[in-house]
Design an enzyme around this catalytic site. Structure first.
Site: not given
Ligand code: COA
Length: 150
Positions: A66, A98, A103, A110
């Protein structure tokens, strides 16, 4: 949310570079992955995408990305839910992935989606950090005469 094809590879690569600055997945690599049987990409254009592969009753999330500007608005959760549904529709009964041990954002996402740790791969990543292997059951898709219809 919509399926992505080879023509989307450049925009998916750009999103991947934003989400994983230390990794290099160019458009050609993503286009090649999309040609593998059982591989599916789902995207929210300009915001994020998920790439998964289903084979022999199991599925794996290859990447979930994202864009920083689109985070914490439900995009990652929506992409993950769509990936789980797509894998089940392809006949998978379990989803694996994985994630880097450090992270926290992805691990929280997850865990909220019901994944639990089933393995540890030490020094898996280029920076020598560990990967956790996570798994979640998928509900079987029944398509018989008794299947309730919406
Ligand atoms: C991980 C990632 C995909 C999350 O995407 P996102 O669109 O922000 O996620 P969402 O808004 O749907 O969040 C869903 C839930 O995830 C958790 N979450 C997401 N980001 C978080 C953060 N920075 N810290 C803590 N919890 C987090 C929370 O439980 C959140 O629910 P909430 O917002 O109601 O508290 C995004 O941060 C990303 O692309 N990171 C870099 C790439 C990566 O790490 N991908 C996964 C590799 S396995």
């Amino acid at each position: 949310m919509r399926a992505a094809g080879a023509a989307d590879a450049p925009s998916l690569a750009a999103l991947h570079a934003l989400a994983f600055p230390a990794e290099k997945w160019g458009p050609d690599a993503i286009a090649l992955m999309l040609e593998l049987p059982g591989t599916v990409a789902l995207q929210r254009p300009g915001e994020g995408f998920v790439l998964l592969r289903a084979a022999a009753g199991e599925a794996e999330i290859l990447t979930l990305a994202v864009a920083p500007a689109a985070r914490r608005r439900g995009c990652g959760g929506a992409l993950l839910a769509a990936a789980l549904a797509a894998a089940a529709a392809l006949g998978a009964l379990a989803m694996f992935l994985e994630v880097a041990a450090g992270n926290a954002a992805a691990r929280a996402l997850y865990a909220a989606a019901g994944f639990t740790q089933v393995g540890l791969r030490r020094r898996y990543y280029a920076d020598r950090s560990d990967a956790l292997v996570l798994r979640r059951d998928l509900a079987p898709i029944e398509d018989g005469p008794d299947r309730p219809r919406a």
